[in-house]
Design a protein around this motif. Structure first.
Motif, PDB file in Angstrom:
ATOM      1  N   LEU A   1      80.505 -49.985   6.435  1.00 42.66           N
ATOM      2  CA  LEU A   1      79.249 -49.519   5.873  1.00 42.66           C
ATOM      3  C   LEU A   1      78.311 -49.031   6.976  1.00 42.66           C
ATOM      4  O   LEU A   1      77.594 -48.050   6.804  1.00 42.66           O
ATOM      5  CB  LEU A   1      78.595 -50.646   5.070  1.00 42.66           C
ATOM      6  N   LEU A   2      78.333 -49.687   8.127  1.00 39.26           N
ATOM      7  CA  LEU A   2      77.488 -49.278   9.245  1.00 39.26           C
ATOM      8  C   LEU A   2      77.896 -47.895   9.761  1.00 39.26           C
ATOM      9  O   LEU A   2      77.046 -47.045  10.043  1.00 39.26           O
ATOM     10  CB  LEU A   2      77.579 -50.310  10.372  1.00 39.26           C
ATOM     11  N   GLN A   3      79.196 -47.662   9.880  1.00 35.08           N
ATOM     12  CA  GLN A   3      79.665 -46.361  10.359  1.00 35.08           C
ATOM     13  C   GLN A   3      79.306 -45.243   9.392  1.00 35.08           C
ATOM     14  O   GLN A   3      78.932 -44.142   9.809  1.00 35.08           O
ATOM     15  CB  GLN A   3      81.170 -46.403  10.590  1.00 35.08           C
ATOM     16  N   SER A   4      79.412 -45.509   8.101  1.00 40.30           N
ATOM     17  CA  SER A   4      79.038 -44.480   7.136  1.00 40.30           C
ATOM     18  C   SER A   4      77.535 -44.239   7.167  1.00 40.30           C
ATOM     19  O   SER A   4      77.079 -43.114   6.971  1.00 40.30           O
ATOM     20  CB  SER A   4      79.494 -44.864   5.734  1.00 40.30           C
ATOM     21  N   GLY A   5      76.766 -45.285   7.453  1.00 41.30           N
ATOM     22  CA  GLY A   5      75.322 -45.113   7.609  1.00 41.30           C
ATOM     23  C   GLY A   5      74.977 -44.238   8.801  1.00 41.30           C
ATOM     24  O   GLY A   5      74.056 -43.429   8.739  1.00 41.30           O
ATOM     25  N   VAL A   6      75.730 -44.396   9.882  1.00 40.63           N
ATOM     26  CA  VAL A   6      75.515 -43.554  11.067  1.00 40.63           C
ATOM     27  C   VAL A   6      75.819 -42.096  10.736  1.00 40.63           C
ATOM     28  O   VAL A   6      75.085 -41.186  11.146  1.00 40.63           O
ATOM     29  CB  VAL A   6      76.374 -44.049  12.252  1.00 40.63           C
ATOM     30  N   HIS A   7      76.863 -41.846   9.970  1.00 38.26           N
ATOM     31  CA  HIS A   7      77.177 -40.484   9.541  1.00 38.26           C
ATOM     32  C   HIS A   7      76.046 -39.905   8.699  1.00 38.26           C
ATOM     33  O   HIS A   7      75.674 -38.745   8.867  1.00 38.26           O
ATOM     34  CB  HIS A   7      78.478 -40.452   8.734  1.00 38.26           C
ATOM     35  N   LEU A   8      75.497 -40.696   7.803  1.00 35.50           N
ATOM     36  CA  LEU A   8      74.396 -40.216   6.966  1.00 35.50           C
ATOM     37  C   LEU A   8      73.146 -39.939   7.789  1.00 35.50           C
ATOM     38  O   LEU A   8      72.424 -38.969   7.532  1.00 35.50           O
ATOM     39  CB  LEU A   8      74.098 -41.228   5.862  1.00 35.50           C
ATOM     40  N   VAL A   9      72.873 -40.768   8.795  1.00 37.54           N
ATOM     41  CA  VAL A   9      71.717 -40.536   9.663  1.00 37.54           C
ATOM     42  C   VAL A   9      71.898 -39.252  10.463  1.00 37.54           C
ATOM     43  O   VAL A   9      70.949 -38.462  10.615  1.00 37.54           O
ATOM     44  CB  VAL A   9      71.478 -41.747  10.593  1.00 37.54           C
ATOM     45  N   LEU A  10      73.095 -39.011  10.982  1.00 32.66           N
ATOM     46  CA  LEU A  10      73.366 -37.754  11.693  1.00 32.66           C
ATOM     47  C   LEU A  10      73.182 -36.552  10.777  1.00 32.66           C
ATOM     48  O   LEU A  10      72.625 -35.531  11.173  1.00 32.66           O
ATOM     49  CB  LEU A  10      74.778 -37.756  12.270  1.00 32.66           C
ATOM     50  N   PHE A  11      73.657 -36.665   9.534  1.00 33.11           N
ATOM     51  CA  PHE A  11      73.506 -35.571   8.587  1.00 33.11           C
ATOM     52  C   PHE A  11      72.036 -35.340   8.250  1.00 33.11           C
ATOM     53  O   PHE A  11      71.584 -34.188   8.180  1.00 33.11           O
ATOM     54  CB  PHE A  11      74.311 -35.867   7.319  1.00 33.11           C
ATOM     55  N   ALA A  12      71.278 -36.411   8.074  1.00 32.62           N
ATOM     56  CA  ALA A  12      69.852 -36.283   7.785  1.00 32.62           C
ATOM     57  C   ALA A  12      69.120 -35.646   8.967  1.00 32.62           C
ATOM     58  O   ALA A  12      68.220 -34.814   8.774  1.00 32.62           O
ATOM     59  CB  ALA A  12      69.258 -37.639   7.452  1.00 32.62           C
ATOM     60  N   ALA A  13      69.483 -36.017  10.182  1.00 29.54           N
ATOM     61  CA  ALA A  13      68.866 -35.419  11.368  1.00 29.54           C
ATOM     62  C   ALA A  13      69.180 -33.934  11.448  1.00 29.54           C
ATOM     63  O   ALA A  13      68.304 -33.117  11.781  1.00 29.54           O
ATOM     64  CB  ALA A  13      69.352 -36.127  12.633  1.00 29.54           C
ATOM     65  N   PHE A  14      70.408 -33.566  11.134  1.00 31.25           N
ATOM     66  CA  PHE A  14      70.775 -32.149  11.140  1.00 31.25           C
ATOM     67  C   PHE A  14      69.966 -31.375  10.103  1.00 31.25           C
ATOM     68  O   PHE A  14      69.438 -30.300  10.394  1.00 31.25           O
ATOM     69  CB  PHE A  14      72.271 -31.985  10.865  1.00 31.25           C
ATOM     70  N   LEU A  15      69.868 -31.916   8.887  1.00 28.42           N
ATOM     71  CA  LEU A  15      69.101 -31.231   7.850  1.00 28.42           C
ATOM     72  C   LEU A  15      67.630 -31.107   8.239  1.00 28.42           C
ATOM     73  O   LEU A  15      67.012 -30.045   8.041  1.00 28.42           O
ATOM     74  CB  LEU A  15      69.226 -31.989   6.522  1.00 28.42           C
ATOM     75  N   PHE A  16      67.051 -32.167   8.784  1.00 30.50           N
ATOM     76  CA  PHE A  16      65.658 -32.129   9.201  1.00 30.50           C
ATOM     77  C   PHE A  16      65.443 -31.072  10.280  1.00 30.50           C
ATOM     78  O   PHE A  16      64.491 -30.294  10.221  1.00 30.50           O
ATOM     79  CB  PHE A  16      65.210 -33.495   9.701  1.00 30.50           C
ATOM     80  N   LEU A  17      66.312 -31.041  11.273  1.00 33.65           N
ATOM     81  CA  LEU A  17      66.157 -30.083  12.365  1.00 33.65           C
ATOM     82  C   LEU A  17      66.501 -28.654  11.944  1.00 33.65           C
ATOM     83  O   LEU A  17      65.996 -27.692  12.528  1.00 33.65           O
ATOM     84  CB  LEU A  17      66.997 -30.509  13.560  1.00 33.65           C
ATOM     85  N   ALA A  18      67.338 -28.493  10.922  1.00 34.28           N
ATOM     86  CA  ALA A  18      67.659 -27.152  10.437  1.00 34.28           C
ATOM     87  C   ALA A  18      66.486 -26.573   9.648  1.00 34.28           C
ATOM     88  O   ALA A  18      66.256 -25.359   9.682  1.00 34.28           O
ATOM     89  CB  ALA A  18      68.913 -27.205   9.572  1.00 34.28           C
ATOM     90  N   VAL A  19      65.763 -27.418   8.941  1.00 31.86           N
ATOM     91  CA  VAL A  19      64.640 -26.944   8.134  1.00 31.86           C
ATOM     92  C   VAL A  19      63.393 -26.713   8.982  1.00 31.86           C
ATOM     93  O   VAL A  19      62.692 -25.715   8.803  1.00 31.86           O
ATOM     94  CB  VAL A  19      64.332 -27.950   6.994  1.00 31.86           C
ATOM     95  N   SER A  20      63.126 -27.594   9.907  1.00 30.89           N
ATOM     96  CA  SER A  20      61.933 -27.448  10.753  1.00 30.89           C
ATOM     97  C   SER A  20      62.337 -27.407  12.227  1.00 30.89           C
ATOM     98  O   SER A  20      62.361 -28.424  12.899  1.00 30.89           O
ATOM     99  CB  SER A  20      60.971 -28.601  10.518  1.00 30.89           C
ATOM    100  N   PRO A  21      62.675 -26.226  12.709  1.00 28.13           N
ATOM    101  CA  PRO A  21      63.108 -26.132  14.110  1.00 28.13           C
ATOM    102  C   PRO A  21      61.947 -26.343  15.000  1.00 28.13           C
ATOM    103  O   PRO A  21      61.712 -26.485  16.015  1.00 28.13           O
ATOM    104  CB  PRO A  21      63.656 -24.728  14.232  1.00 28.13           C
TER     105      PRO A  21
END
Length: 60
Positions: A40-60
């Motif tokens: 569950l921790l590893q999948s959480g890390v994947h979700l955090v990376l994905f959220a960071a990518f989405l955040f940085l893609a929307v607001s560069p």
């Protein structure tokens, strides 16, 4: 791998921030896949990376 077969330079079209996130994703994926089971921790890390990518893609 693709740059070996292509004659010209390989351009991904990613900025420095996105390249760091891509590298982190490869590292985390390798650490998740090699043992064979994801926790569950590893999948959480994947979700955090994905959220960071989405955040940085929307607001560069």
């Amino acid at each position: 791998m693709a740059s070996i077969w292509l004659e010209g330079p390989l351009v991904l079209g990613l900025g420095a921030t996105h390249l760091v996130l891509l590298g982190l994703t490869f590292i985390v994926t390798t650490l998740t896949v090699v043992p064979g089971r994801a926790t569950l921790l590893q999948s959480g890390v994947h979700l955090v990376l994905f959220a960071a990518f989405l955040f940085l893609a929307v607001s560069p």
